[in-house]
Design a protein around this motif. Structure first.
Motif, PDB file in Angstrom:
ATOM      1  N   MET A  81      43.806  44.270  45.355  1.00  0.00           N
ATOM      2  CA  MET A  81      43.917  43.635  44.030  1.00  0.00           C
ATOM      3  C   MET A  81      42.572  43.405  43.355  1.00  0.00           C
ATOM      4  N   ILE A  82      41.511  43.223  44.146  1.00  0.00           N
ATOM      5  CA  ILE A  82      40.223  42.856  43.557  1.00  0.00           C
ATOM      6  C   ILE A  82      39.664  43.984  42.665  1.00  0.00           C
ATOM      7  N   ALA A  83      40.153  45.223  42.877  1.00  0.00           N
ATOM      8  CA  ALA A  83      39.578  46.373  42.155  1.00  0.00           C
ATOM      9  C   ALA A  83      39.613  46.179  40.636  1.00  0.00           C
ATOM     10  N   GLU A  84      40.727  45.626  40.123  1.00  0.00           N
ATOM     11  CA  GLU A  84      40.805  45.491  38.655  1.00  0.00           C
ATOM     12  C   GLU A  84      39.754  44.498  38.146  1.00  0.00           C
ATOM     13  N   LEU A  85      39.398  43.546  39.019  1.00  0.00           N
ATOM     14  CA  LEU A  85      38.420  42.538  38.599  1.00  0.00           C
ATOM     15  C   LEU A  85      36.990  43.052  38.747  1.00  0.00           C
ATOM     16  N   VAL A  86      36.778  43.967  39.694  1.00  0.00           N
ATOM     17  CA  VAL A  86      35.462  44.620  39.802  1.00  0.00           C
ATOM     18  C   VAL A  86      35.237  45.441  38.531  1.00  0.00           C
ATOM     19  N   LEU A  87      36.274  46.154  38.115  1.00  0.00           N
ATOM     20  CA  LEU A  87      36.179  46.947  36.882  1.00  0.00           C
ATOM     21  C   LEU A  87      35.932  46.035  35.683  1.00  0.00           C
ATOM     22  N   ALA A  88      36.647  44.908  35.653  1.00  0.00           N
ATOM     23  CA  ALA A  88      36.472  43.960  34.543  1.00  0.00           C
ATOM     24  C   ALA A  88      35.021  43.477  34.477  1.00  0.00           C
ATOM     25  N   LEU A  89      34.447  43.163  35.653  1.00  0.00           N
ATOM     26  CA  LEU A  89      33.044  42.718  35.681  1.00  0.00           C
ATOM     27  C   LEU A  89      32.123  43.825  35.190  1.00  0.00           C
ATOM     28  N   GLU A  90      32.374  45.049  35.696  1.00  0.00           N
ATOM     29  CA  GLU A  90      31.554  46.211  35.301  1.00  0.00           C
ATOM     30  C   GLU A  90      31.584  46.427  33.796  1.00  0.00           C
ATOM     31  N   MET A  91      32.754  46.226  33.202  1.00  0.00           N
ATOM     32  CA  MET A  91      32.922  46.501  31.774  1.00  0.00           C
ATOM     33  C   MET A  91      32.555  45.290  30.913  1.00  0.00           C
ATOM     34  N   GLY A  92      32.123  44.202  31.563  1.00  0.00           N
ATOM     35  CA  GLY A  92      31.762  42.999  30.799  1.00  0.00           C
ATOM     36  C   GLY A  92      32.977  42.362  30.138  1.00  0.00           C
ATOM     37  N   ALA A  93      34.133  42.438  30.794  1.00  0.00           N
ATOM     38  CA  ALA A  93      35.362  41.918  30.193  1.00  0.00           C
ATOM     39  C   ALA A  93      35.366  40.394  30.154  1.00  0.00           C
ATOM     40  N   SER A  94      36.135  39.856  29.224  1.00  0.00           N
ATOM     41  CA  SER A  94      36.337  38.402  29.163  1.00  0.00           C
ATOM     42  C   SER A  94      37.648  38.086  29.874  1.00  0.00           C
ATOM     43  N   SER A  95      37.867  36.797  30.153  1.00  0.00           N
ATOM     44  CA  SER A  95      39.144  36.440  30.784  1.00  0.00           C
ATOM     45  C   SER A  95      40.278  36.776  29.818  1.00  0.00           C
ATOM     46  N   GLU A  96      40.011  36.676  28.515  1.00  0.00           N
ATOM     47  CA  GLU A  96      41.044  36.992  27.516  1.00  0.00           C
ATOM     48  C   GLU A  96      41.448  38.469  27.594  1.00  0.00           C
ATOM     49  N   ASP A  97      40.447  39.358  27.842  1.00  0.00           N
ATOM     50  CA  ASP A  97      40.767  40.788  27.979  1.00  0.00           C
ATOM     51  C   ASP A  97      41.788  40.998  29.098  1.00  0.00           C
ATOM     52  N   ILE A  98      41.571  40.291  30.208  1.00  0.00           N
ATOM     53  CA  ILE A  98      42.478  40.451  31.361  1.00  0.00           C
ATOM     54  C   ILE A  98      43.848  39.860  31.018  1.00  0.00           C
ATOM     55  N   ALA A  99      43.815  38.703  30.357  1.00  0.00           N
ATOM     56  CA  ALA A  99      45.074  38.035  30.008  1.00  0.00           C
ATOM     57  C   ALA A  99      45.901  38.865  29.029  1.00  0.00           C
ATOM     58  N   LEU A 100      45.218  39.665  28.200  1.00  0.00           N
ATOM     59  CA  LEU A 100      45.933  40.463  27.193  1.00  0.00           C
ATOM     60  C   LEU A 100      46.385  41.822  27.733  1.00  0.00           C
ATOM     61  N   THR A 101      46.018  42.108  28.996  1.00  0.00           N
ATOM     62  CA  THR A 101      46.375  43.403  29.590  1.00  0.00           C
ATOM     63  C   THR A 101      47.760  43.316  30.235  1.00  0.00           C
ATOM     64  N   CYS A 102      48.596  44.300  29.942  1.00  0.00           N
ATOM     65  CA  CYS A 102      49.953  44.297  30.498  1.00  0.00           C
ATOM     66  C   CYS A 102      49.903  44.611  31.999  1.00  0.00           C
ATOM     67  N   HIS A 103      50.488  43.766  32.805  1.00  0.00           N
ATOM     68  CA  HIS A 103      50.561  43.973  34.258  1.00  0.00           C
ATOM     69  C   HIS A 103      52.021  44.208  34.637  1.00  0.00           C
ATOM     70  N   ALA A 104      52.270  45.210  35.457  1.00  0.00           N
ATOM     71  CA  ALA A 104      53.652  45.555  35.811  1.00  0.00           C
ATOM     72  C   ALA A 104      54.334  44.408  36.542  1.00  0.00           C
ATOM     73  N   HIS A 105      55.644  44.321  36.348  1.00  0.00           N
ATOM     74  CA  HIS A 105      56.450  43.273  36.979  1.00  0.00           C
ATOM     75  C   HIS A 105      57.493  43.896  37.899  1.00  0.00           C
ATOM     76  N   PRO A 106      57.727  43.376  39.068  1.00  0.00           N
ATOM     77  CA  PRO A 106      57.033  42.274  39.694  1.00  0.00           C
ATOM     78  C   PRO A 106      55.932  42.800  40.607  1.00  0.00           C
ATOM     79  N   THR A 107      54.703  42.407  40.364  1.00  0.00           N
ATOM     80  CA  THR A 107      53.578  42.801  41.234  1.00  0.00           C
ATOM     81  C   THR A 107      52.722  41.572  41.543  1.00  0.00           C
ATOM     82  N   LEU A 108      51.989  41.687  42.631  1.00  0.00           N
ATOM     83  CA  LEU A 108      51.062  40.615  42.999  1.00  0.00           C
ATOM     84  C   LEU A 108      49.996  40.459  41.919  1.00  0.00           C
ATOM     85  N   ASN A 109      49.646  41.581  41.261  1.00  0.00           N
ATOM     86  CA  ASN A 109      48.573  41.544  40.258  1.00  0.00           C
ATOM     87  C   ASN A 109      48.917  40.687  39.041  1.00  0.00           C
ATOM     88  N   GLU A 110      50.191  40.381  38.871  1.00  0.00           N
ATOM     89  CA  GLU A 110      50.523  39.466  37.767  1.00  0.00           C
ATOM     90  C   GLU A 110      49.839  38.110  37.958  1.00  0.00           C
TER      91      GLU A 110
END
Ligand code: FAD
Ligand code: NAI
Length: 471
Positions: A426-455
């Motif tokens: 699961m951490i991979a999406e957050l490593v990418l977010a850090l690399e891309m300089g993402a904000s928490s809002e960017d992650i919150a606005l990203t659609c995550h499949a249901h039902p997954t742990l990544n939600e």
């Protein structure tokens, strides 16, 4: 050009050396990789990441069948462990992966030179060939990728029978009754988990007053609670000062880390896992004029060059960086790019760390302690797997959570910490977010499949500045 002339000679075929060599060859450099172990892949594939994960998986399956299956209505009575088969499977996984690298070398035109390398002078690597004889290579660039080795503990002599290093702990022929693990870091907790799940009593003796130093403290405490529930015992703030062989096993002398009365602890086997040291034996560094620090690590500049022009170092031999396979790989790739004349950089702020216990712990970026120490204002979002539908349906919800830390003013993600099932993936999406300089809002606005742990990641991101939807 003679056969012994190379643009790049990598000494050591661990994740740093073998990946760096492949990348260098792909970029058109005439490349050789010298390895003395007899197999490729270094510590990681032979006696590190891969065999430990093979045993973690086997022992996890056993634990699931033994303890968890009943809750799912599956009766798995009369279970037993065939340790010989478990070890044979682990050895086969290692053999398949290490021989695979030989194929990759061929495909990418890296010359694999089995033997022990020594820096013989400027631009010269002398190889004592494994098959007998010698070869002297001329190297435009020499790369030290010789990795690390087990660190010993005075008074506790490793014999790989009753007092083990991680290598011995990967190959026991029977499950010990009581295994004392010296060091509550990554190796101690992973190997302690393996043998604990298979039936050993585990006591972890840790010098500091916490396990996994460096990890965000909240996750560290949570991990200790989970492992305690699984039956692991912890003696924190304690050091082992001696080990004596006695009838039926070992007698260890323990003392409070801050000094005080000693006591004894009996065990049949002990594992020394107090860190690793750089491995540079017989490399000829002193003769070549390569500077090492007091602990034997090799300092480098921003281009991975040592104090000697044309001699570089990557991986576990470098000081002040995590000893991780993927970090070594990144350095190998970036160095190859630099040698080929390109611009490249490792982002050390975005190197994930994963402890493959159960639950897994995965972290990237800054911990709360680091942010507090730096006086950086931050917002925190936390979401528990207890409120995640996938974790609930798989039965993996026990206590874990996702915690995100973002800059108070800009909302830029600064750190991400997960404890729970599959945290390492699961951490991979957050490593990418850090690399891309993402904000928490960017992650919150990203659609995550249901039902997954990544939600749970999305919900933790929502919690940073607002409110999660499902709790
Ligand atoms: P190494 O992998 O140590 O490779 C160096 C190679 O150089 C060795 O094969 C050695 O034989 C060779 N060599 C040394 N000197 C010479 C010489 N003079 N001539 C020729 N060859 C030479 N990291 C993770 O990221 N994830 C994990 O899950 C993980 N699990 C681990 C579990 C255990 C039990 C251990 C011990 C380590 C684990 N690690 C893990 C750490 C990881 O293995 C190391 O960080 C990684 O292997 C470092 O890569 P490297 O290329 O720097 O060196
Ligand atoms: P570590 O640095 O993770 O942990 C060593 C622990 O031993 C620390 O908690 C330390 O405080 C303690 N310690 C030190 N001296 C002690 C003493 N005398 N008595 C009691 N405790 C003492 O080192 P470890 O576990 O040996 O692993 C070595 C390296 O391998 C680590 O740097 C790690 O990055 C890497 N590794 C990574 C894994 C992963 O990524 N999943 C798995 C295994 C290893």
């Amino acid at each position: 050009m003679s056969d012994d002339r190379f643009d790049a000679v990598f000494i050591g075929a661990g994740p740093g050396g073998y990946i760096g060599a492949i990348k260098a060859a792909q970029l058109g450099l005439r490349t050789a990789c010298v390895e003395m172990r007899g197999t490729l892949g270094g510590t990681c594939l032979n006696v590190g990441c891969i065999p430990s994960k093979a045993l973690l998986q086997s022992s996890h399956l056993y634990h699931e069948a033994d303890v968890e299956f009943a809750r799912h209505g599956i009766n798995a009575a009369n279970l037993s462990v065939d340790l010989k088969t478990m070890m044979a499977r682990k050895d086969q996984v290692v053999a398949d992966l290490t021989t695979g690298i030989a194929g990759l070398f061929k495909k990418n035109k890296v010359e694999y030179i089995p033997g022990r390398g020594r820096i013989a002078g400027p631009g010269q690597v002398h190889v004592a060939l494994s098959a007998g004889g010698e070869r002297t290579l001329t190297a435009e660039n020499t790369i030290i990728a010789t990795g690390s080795d087990v660190m010993g503990l005075p008074g506790v002599e490793i014999d790989e029978k009753t007092i083990l290093s991680s290598t011995g702990a990967l190959s026991l022929s029977k499950v010990p009754k009581h295994l004392v693990v010296i060091g509550g870091g990554y190796i101690g907790l992973e190997m302690g988990s393996v043998w604990g799940r298979l039936g050993a009593k585990i006591t972890v003796v840790e010098f500091l007053d916490r396990i996994t130093p460096g990890m965000d403290g909240e996750l560290s405490r949570h991990l200790q609670r989970s492992l305690t529930k699984q039956g692991m015992e912890f003696r924190l703030g304690t050091k082992v000062t001696a080990a004596k062989k006695v009838q039926g096993g070992l007698q260890l002398s323990l003392e409070p880390a801050s000094g005080g009365d000693s006591e004894t602890l009996k065990a049949d086997v002990a594992l020394v896992a107090i860190g690793r040291k750089p491995f540079t034996d017989g490399l000829g560094l002193a003769e070549a004029g390569v500077t090492m620090d007091a602990r034997g690590f090799i300092p480098v500049d921003g281009d991975y060059q040592t104090n000697v022009t044309g001699i570089f170092a990557i991986g576990d031999v470098l000081p002040d960086r995590p000893m991780l396979a993927h970090k070594a790989e990144e350095e190998g790739v970036v160095l190859a790019e630099k040698l080929a004349g390109h611009t490249a950089e490792v982002n050390y702020d975005a190197i994930p760390g994963v402890c493959y216990t159960w639950p897994e712990v995965a972290t990237v970026g800054k911990s709360e302690e680091q942010l507090k120490e730096a006086g950086r204002a931050y917002n925190k979002g936390r979401f528990s797997f207890a409120a995640n539908s996938r974790a609930r349906s798989s039965g993996d919800s026990e206590g874990g959570f996702v915690k995100l830390l973002a800059d108070k003013e800009t909302d830029r993600l600064l750190g991400a910490h997960i404890i729970g099932a599959d945290a390492g993936t699961m951490i991979a999406e957050l490593v990418l977010a850090l690399e891309m300089g993402a904000s928490s809002e960017d992650i919150a606005l990203t659609c995550h499949a249901h039902p997954t742990l990544n939600e749970a990641v999305k919900e933790a991101a929502l919690a940073v500045t607002g409110k999660p939807l499902n709790s």
